[in-house]
Design a protein around this motif. Structure first.
Motif, PDB file in Angstrom:
ATOM      1  N   HIS A 266       0.841  -1.190   0.000  1.00 59.50           N
ATOM      2  CA  HIS A 266       0.000   0.000   0.000  1.00 59.50           C
ATOM      3  C   HIS A 266       0.880   1.245   0.000  1.00 59.50           C
ATOM      4  CE1 HIS A 266      -3.535  -2.277   2.137  1.00 59.50           C
ATOM      5  NE2 HIS A 266      -3.477  -2.522   0.842  1.00 59.50           N
ATOM      6  N   VAL A 267       0.697   2.083  -0.979  1.00 61.01           N
ATOM      7  CA  VAL A 267       1.408   3.363  -1.007  1.00 61.01           C
ATOM      8  C   VAL A 267       0.618   4.300  -1.911  1.00 61.01           C
ATOM      9  CG1 VAL A 267       2.905   2.937  -3.018  1.00 61.01           C
ATOM     10  CG2 VAL A 267       3.731   4.375  -1.118  1.00 61.01           C
ATOM     11  N   ALA A 268       0.694   5.583  -1.640  1.00 60.09           N
ATOM     12  CA  ALA A 268      -0.034   6.555  -2.459  1.00 60.09           C
ATOM     13  C   ALA A 268       0.424   6.458  -3.914  1.00 60.09           C
ATOM     14  CB  ALA A 268       0.188   7.966  -1.921  1.00 60.09           C
ATOM     15  N   LYS A 269      -0.497   6.736  -4.814  1.00 57.33           N
ATOM     16  CA  LYS A 269      -0.251   6.581  -6.250  1.00 57.33           C
ATOM     17  C   LYS A 269       0.965   7.370  -6.719  1.00 57.33           C
ATOM     18  CE  LYS A 269      -2.791   6.907 -10.658  1.00 57.33           C
ATOM     19  NZ  LYS A 269      -1.900   7.827 -11.360  1.00 57.33           N
ATOM     20  N   LYS A 270       1.193   8.548  -6.141  1.00 58.48           N
ATOM     21  CA  LYS A 270       2.296   9.379  -6.607  1.00 58.48           C
ATOM     22  C   LYS A 270       3.652   8.707  -6.401  1.00 58.48           C
ATOM     23  CE  LYS A 270       2.722  11.978  -2.250  1.00 58.48           C
ATOM     24  NZ  LYS A 270       2.657  13.321  -1.622  1.00 58.48           N
ATOM     25  N   TRP A 271       3.763   7.858  -5.384  1.00 56.42           N
ATOM     26  CA  TRP A 271       5.028   7.152  -5.147  1.00 56.42           C
ATOM     27  C   TRP A 271       5.221   6.040  -6.167  1.00 56.42           C
ATOM     28  CZ3 TRP A 271       8.668   8.734  -1.706  1.00 56.42           C
ATOM     29  CH2 TRP A 271       8.279   9.686  -0.761  1.00 56.42           C
ATOM     30  N   ALA A 272       4.178   5.302  -6.450  1.00 55.24           N
ATOM     31  CA  ALA A 272       4.282   4.227  -7.445  1.00 55.24           C
ATOM     32  C   ALA A 272       4.535   4.795  -8.832  1.00 55.24           C
ATOM     33  CB  ALA A 272       3.015   3.383  -7.432  1.00 55.24           C
ATOM     34  N   ASP A 273       3.910   5.934  -9.126  1.00 53.35           N
ATOM     35  CA  ASP A 273       4.038   6.522 -10.464  1.00 53.35           C
ATOM     36  C   ASP A 273       5.458   7.003 -10.755  1.00 53.35           C
ATOM     37  OD1 ASP A 273       1.423   5.989 -10.960  1.00 53.35           O
ATOM     38  OD2 ASP A 273       0.715   8.059 -10.772  1.00 53.35           O
ATOM     39  N   LYS A 274       6.270   7.213  -9.714  1.00 51.27           N
ATOM     40  CA  LYS A 274       7.665   7.608  -9.931  1.00 51.27           C
ATOM     41  C   LYS A 274       8.443   6.544 -10.694  1.00 51.27           C
ATOM     42  CE  LYS A 274       9.992   9.621  -6.658  1.00 51.27           C
ATOM     43  NZ  LYS A 274      10.641   9.938  -5.365  1.00 51.27           N
ATOM     44  N   TYR A 275       7.940   5.319 -10.684  1.00 56.32           N
ATOM     45  CA  TYR A 275       8.658   4.194 -11.298  1.00 56.32           C
ATOM     46  C   TYR A 275       7.991   3.706 -12.580  1.00 56.32           C
ATOM     47  CZ  TYR A 275      11.533   4.194  -7.175  1.00 56.32           C
ATOM     48  OH  TYR A 275      12.426   4.581  -6.198  1.00 56.32           O
ATOM     49  N   LYS A 276       7.086   4.502 -13.120  1.00 55.39           N
ATOM     50  CA  LYS A 276       6.421   4.099 -14.362  1.00 55.39           C
ATOM     51  C   LYS A 276       7.437   3.847 -15.472  1.00 55.39           C
ATOM     52  CE  LYS A 276       1.632   5.628 -14.325  1.00 55.39           C
ATOM     53  NZ  LYS A 276       0.602   6.501 -14.944  1.00 55.39           N
ATOM     54  N   GLY A 277       7.333   2.679 -16.081  1.00 59.41           N
ATOM     55  CA  GLY A 277       8.183   2.333 -17.210  1.00 59.41           C
ATOM     56  C   GLY A 277       9.548   1.796 -16.849  1.00 59.41           C
ATOM     57  N   LYS A 278       9.947   1.874 -15.585  1.00 56.01           N
ATOM     58  CA  LYS A 278      11.310   1.491 -15.218  1.00 56.01           C
ATOM     59  C   LYS A 278      11.515  -0.023 -15.142  1.00 56.01           C
ATOM     60  CE  LYS A 278      12.622   5.786 -12.966  1.00 56.01           C
ATOM     61  NZ  LYS A 278      13.281   6.426 -11.808  1.00 56.01           N
ATOM     62  N   PHE A 279      10.431  -0.779 -15.161  1.00 58.61           N
ATOM     63  CA  PHE A 279      10.557  -2.235 -15.109  1.00 58.61           C
ATOM     64  C   PHE A 279       9.949  -2.897 -16.339  1.00 58.61           C
ATOM     65  CE2 PHE A 279      10.116  -0.660 -10.705  1.00 58.61           C
ATOM     66  CZ  PHE A 279      11.351  -1.046 -10.201  1.00 58.61           C
ATOM     67  N   ASP A 280       9.749  -2.116 -17.394  1.00 60.01           N
ATOM     68  CA  ASP A 280       9.047  -2.640 -18.564  1.00 60.01           C
ATOM     69  C   ASP A 280       9.793  -3.774 -19.261  1.00 60.01           C
ATOM     70  OD1 ASP A 280       7.005  -0.927 -18.092  1.00 60.01           O
ATOM     71  OD2 ASP A 280       7.341   0.374 -19.832  1.00 60.01           O
ATOM     72  N   ASP A 281      11.107  -3.866 -19.063  1.00 63.38           N
ATOM     73  CA  ASP A 281      11.846  -4.962 -19.696  1.00 63.38           C
ATOM     74  C   ASP A 281      11.859  -6.226 -18.845  1.00 63.38           C
ATOM     75  OD1 ASP A 281      13.426  -3.831 -17.768  1.00 63.38           O
ATOM     76  OD2 ASP A 281      15.250  -3.737 -19.001  1.00 63.38           O
ATOM     77  N   GLY A 282      11.172  -6.197 -17.683  1.00 59.77           N
ATOM     78  CA  GLY A 282      10.966  -7.416 -16.914  1.00 59.77           C
ATOM     79  C   GLY A 282      12.025  -7.727 -15.884  1.00 59.77           C
ATOM     80  N   TRP A 283      11.765  -8.793 -15.133  1.00 62.87           N
ATOM     81  CA  TRP A 283      12.624  -9.104 -13.993  1.00 62.87           C
ATOM     82  C   TRP A 283      13.959  -9.719 -14.384  1.00 62.87           C
ATOM     83  CZ3 TRP A 283       7.328 -10.792 -13.208  1.00 62.87           C
ATOM     84  CH2 TRP A 283       7.005 -12.002 -13.843  1.00 62.87           C
ATOM     85  N   ASP A 284      14.022 -10.449 -15.475  1.00 60.06           N
ATOM     86  CA  ASP A 284      15.306 -11.033 -15.868  1.00 60.06           C
ATOM     87  C   ASP A 284      16.310  -9.950 -16.247  1.00 60.06           C
ATOM     88  OD1 ASP A 284      14.608 -13.790 -15.529  1.00 60.06           O
ATOM     89  OD2 ASP A 284      13.400 -13.642 -17.340  1.00 60.06           O
ATOM     90  N   ALA A 285      15.848  -8.963 -17.009  1.00 56.15           N
ATOM     91  CA  ALA A 285      16.723  -7.845 -17.379  1.00 56.15           C
ATOM     92  C   ALA A 285      17.102  -7.041 -16.152  1.00 56.15           C
ATOM     93  CB  ALA A 285      16.032  -6.959 -18.412  1.00 56.15           C
ATOM     94  N   TYR A 286      16.163  -6.874 -15.225  1.00 56.01           N
ATOM     95  CA  TYR A 286      16.463  -6.134 -13.993  1.00 56.01           C
ATOM     96  C   TYR A 286      17.573  -6.832 -13.214  1.00 56.01           C
ATOM     97  CZ  TYR A 286      16.087  -3.966  -9.432  1.00 56.01           C
ATOM     98  OH  TYR A 286      16.400  -3.315  -8.260  1.00 56.01           O
ATOM     99  N   GLN A 287      17.496  -8.151 -13.117  1.00 54.87           N
ATOM    100  CA  GLN A 287      18.526  -8.886 -12.386  1.00 54.87           C
ATOM    101  C   GLN A 287      19.907  -8.659 -12.999  1.00 54.87           C
ATOM    102  OE1 GLN A 287      18.771 -13.077 -12.967  1.00 54.87           O
ATOM    103  NE2 GLN A 287      19.636 -13.491 -10.935  1.00 54.87           N
ATOM    104  N   ARG A 288      19.984  -8.719 -14.334  1.00 52.67           N
ATOM    105  CA  ARG A 288      21.284  -8.547 -14.986  1.00 52.67           C
ATOM    106  C   ARG A 288      21.841  -7.138 -14.764  1.00 52.67           C
ATOM    107  NH1 ARG A 288      18.491 -11.625 -18.954  1.00 52.67           N
ATOM    108  NH2 ARG A 288      17.940  -9.736 -20.127  1.00 52.67           N
ATOM    109  N   ARG A 289      20.977  -6.128 -14.864  1.00 56.17           N
ATOM    110  CA  ARG A 289      21.435  -4.755 -14.667  1.00 56.17           C
ATOM    111  C   ARG A 289      21.918  -4.527 -13.245  1.00 56.17           C
ATOM    112  NH1 ARG A 289      16.542  -3.311 -16.953  1.00 56.17           N
ATOM    113  NH2 ARG A 289      15.954  -2.149 -15.073  1.00 56.17           N
TER     114      ARG A 289
END
Length: 721
Positions: A266-289
């Protein structure tokens, strides 16, 4: 007779210690009361009055201590350690102090917290499992014994003021309803507690306690106007200001452990929206980065191998396109939740600065009690900042350390010898080892040589750089309970790793060095016997046998209006099984409100009226939701009854039949019952629904108090047909 022998033994020990060491020595706590300061004569004229002075038992200028530990956050998430999620406070403290990259927890919340609080191994203090799934084997009782005093108890005797904020998951579940409260936070040494007593709670509709008193749940018009983690920061700052105003010369210990970032997220929408698009390439790419950034920042060795994604977990490329937006939003919400939580920690640090006490406050910031999910891992970042004592150094401390080492480290710094007797109870040995030697020397030789691990049958042993481990009967990241019918733990396949040159445990040496593996397996069994780990897999027992969970032994209850906040384990089981409910009420025209409710929106049951019509709603952990229209309630004196019949099968459907004033009103079915518990923190309430509302009809009207008069509610278990 046995009790008398134990009492005599304790008395003898206390007398021996008393006559062999000075009266003020720390072997026995509490310290003796100081003698009268003046002199008494026959008359006041012949007497001298002088206030007695208690001697100090602490080093001069002992520091304040702030321990912060979050929940369900992973090693690769915070920006301070190479992750993508902004953690400005963790980064700031790392820059002002030192950080550890081989600090370990117990991989589950209640066990980790018990070990952190006592300096002992988690099974030694009865925490081999979370509190709700306790059983009666010594290592799994869910009860921290009086023979293992907490850091709050010991430091309190030495003169510290103590407070705890946030999640407490170490109170036995049968103490929450009506006491005794000797093992709640205030019964374990904290002068003040504000938070929730459970594994999780809603951040917007939390089930809150202040000391041993349940307090009302906030229900603002806009739910984003309140957040528990923000509330915790405000309450901690208020406590700090009050303490400094009244006792400025007395150091304090503050334990600040939020429910964040454990679910529900649970968190206000404005906090979640700060990360819009930052995980669009998925968790496998995130792990490598993240893996590459951690190498570049020096948090992991340059030769570390990237661990593969377990085959039981889906690859990002296998997620259907029409589901990816949902998955990325989950990641965005989690990321915003973690940053928001870290910012609240920053408020505490800012207050230390503003009050002029930051320099002599030791802040220990442990990222998490386990990894990024309830079956998370053991390794977590830790940062320590104490400007007066620790010089900033960006060299990672890579000595093996464990959560049970924090207490002996603090004792070491305060020149406290672990007491042998506390409040009349002989004390268990401290299992942890001080890591104060690492403060000024990042390359100091490792002083902790051994540590066992065990959670739900997954187990391992660290010894002098080697690590042997096995998953046992279950894969930690698979939620389903295993089939133990043919499990023989003595036949489990173990792996062997040399952690000195294999940071990510990728090179299994079991076949190359079977002698070392057998040596470590033997050492594990010795540690298991010493620390009450046996039987192996004991933590799984109540999960596989929910009927054996610690619950009220009542078979019937008579309840009245105004009785609320009964923990689920101590309340009538309206979740499944066979029972009859009878309610006597005085009902006005077009009445609305809750007659009784258990649980919350995600999982719970409610019997309520809306505009004169009676309804029953059952939420099966959001997997199924059933609503039954019982019928119109007549005005005046009304008798309401229903019966529930449930087959013995796990999660079986239940049949319900309702009567109004003795006449059959409706029948209905719950498609899927919940076998163990609805929630970790929600309760049973009469005449209202105190926290997260169960039913959709009154979701925005909570607590939705009953508009009539409830004279009597009777719940009775029925024999199975």
């Amino acid at each position: 007779m046995k009790t008398n022998r134990i009492s005599l033994s304790l008395l003898f020990t206390a007398l021996v210690l008393f006559v062999t060491v000075p009266a003020w020595a720390q072997d026995i706590l509490p310290f003796p009361d100081p003698p009268m300061g003046g002199r008494v004569g026959p008359t006041m004229q012949q007497s001298v009055h002088k206030w007695r002075e208690a001697p100090s038992h602490l080093p001069e200028d002992a520091p304040n201590i702030l321990i912060v530990m979050l929940d369900d956050a992973g090693f690769g998430q915070p920006s301070a350690f190479g992750g993508l999620i902004e953690t400005p406070t963790l980064s700031r403290l790392a820059e002002e102090g030192i950080a550890y990259n081989r600090f370990h927890t117990v991989a589950m919340c209640s066990p980790t917290r018990a070990a952190l609080m006592t300096g002992r191994n988690h099974h030694r203090v009865g925490a081999g499992q979370i509190a709700e799934f306790a059983n009666d084997w010594d290592g799994y009782t869910g009860v921290i014994p009086k023979s293992s005093a907490t850091i709050a108890e010991v430091l309190g005797h030495y003169g510290y003021a103590t407070s705890a904020f946030g999640k407490d998951h170490n109170t036995p579940i049968d103490q929450i309803a009506n006491g005794p409260y000797d093992r709640t936070p205030t019964g374990r040494g904290f002068d003040y507690f504000y938070g929730f007593i459970a594994g999780e709670t809603s951040q917007w509709e939390p089930v809150l306690w202040e000391n041993t008193t349940p307090i009302s749940t906030p229900h603002p018009e806009n739910h984003e106007d309140y957040h528990l983690t923000e509330d915790m920061a405000d309450k901690a700052i208020t406590w700090m200001r009050r303490h400094l105003a009244v006792n400025p010369d007395r150091p304090f210990l503050m334990w600040w452990t939020p429910g964040a970032v454990h679910g529900p997220h649970h968190v206000a929408k404005k906090w979640a929206d700060k990360y819009k698009g930052k995980f669009d390439d998925g968790w496998d790419a995130y792990q490598r980065r993240t893996f590459q950034r951690q190498k570049e920042m020096g948090w992991i060795p340059a030769d570390t191998k990237l661990a593969p994604r377990p085959k039981e977990m889906p690859a990002w490329k296998d997620i259907p396109e029409d589901q990816r937006a949902f998955q990325t939003r989950l990641m965005e919400v989690y990321a915003g939740f973690l940053e928001h939580t870290d910012v609240q920690v920053g408020k505490l640090i800012d207050e230390l600065d503003e009050r002029g006490i930051r320099d002599n406050t030791m802040v220990i910031y442990i990222l998490s009690d386990n990894g990024a999910s309830d079956w998370g891992g053991t390794r977590t970042p830790m940062v320590i900042s104490w400007p007066k004592r620790i010089k900033p150094d960006d060299t990672p401390r890579s000595q093996f350390a464990h959560v049970n080492d924090v207490v002996p480290t603090i004792y070491d710094l305060l020149e406290i010898t672990p007491p042998k007797v506390v409040d009349g109870h002989e004390q268990d040995p401290i299992d942890g080892v001080s890591f104060a030697y690492t403060f000024d020397s990042p390359d100091a030789a490792e002083q902790k040589t051994s540590q066992y691990f065990d959670i739900m049958g997954s187990r391992g042993i660290y010894h002098e750089g080697w690590m042997a481990s096995t998953f046992g009967p279950r894969i930690p990241w698979v939620a389903a309970m295993p089939d133990l019918s043919n499990w023989d733990p003595m036949q489990d396949e173990w792996q062997l790793f040399d952690t000195r040159n294999d940071f990510s445990l990728m090179n299994d040496l079991a076949s190359e060095n079977p002698e070392k593996l057998e040596e470590l397996k033997k050492l594990f069994m010795e540690e298991a016997e010493e620390n009450k780990v046996l039987p192996i897999g004991g933590a799984l027992y109540t999960g596989l046998n929910p009927q054996e969970m610690k619950r009220s032994s009542n078979i019937q209850w008579t309840l009245f209006e105004g009785i609320t906040r009964i923990p689920e384990s101590e309340a009538p089981n309206v979740r499944n099984g066979n029972l009859r409910v009878e309610i006597e009420a005085e009902v006005p025209e077009s009445v609305s409100g809750v007659l009784f409710a258990m649980g919350g929106y995600a999982g719970g049951v409610s019997l309520y009226a809306l505009d004169g019509t009676l309804y029953y709603e059952y939420s099966a952990l959001l997997l199924k939701r059933d609503k039954i229209k019982v019928g119109a309630l007549p005005a005046g004196e009304v008798k309401i009854a229903y019966e529930m019949r449930t087959p013995l099968e796990r999660a079986a459907p239940a049949e319900l039949e309702f009567w109004l004033n003795g006449k059959e009103a409706a029948t209905g079915k719950v498609q899927r019952t919940v076998p163990a518990v609805f929630t970790a923190s929600e309760t049973f309430d009469v005449g209202m629904d105190t926290a997260s509302p169960v039913a959709n009809d009154y979701f925005d009207k909570a607590p939705f108090k009953f508009g009539g008069t409830l004279k009597r509610l009777h719940f009775k278990y029925l024999e199975a047909e």
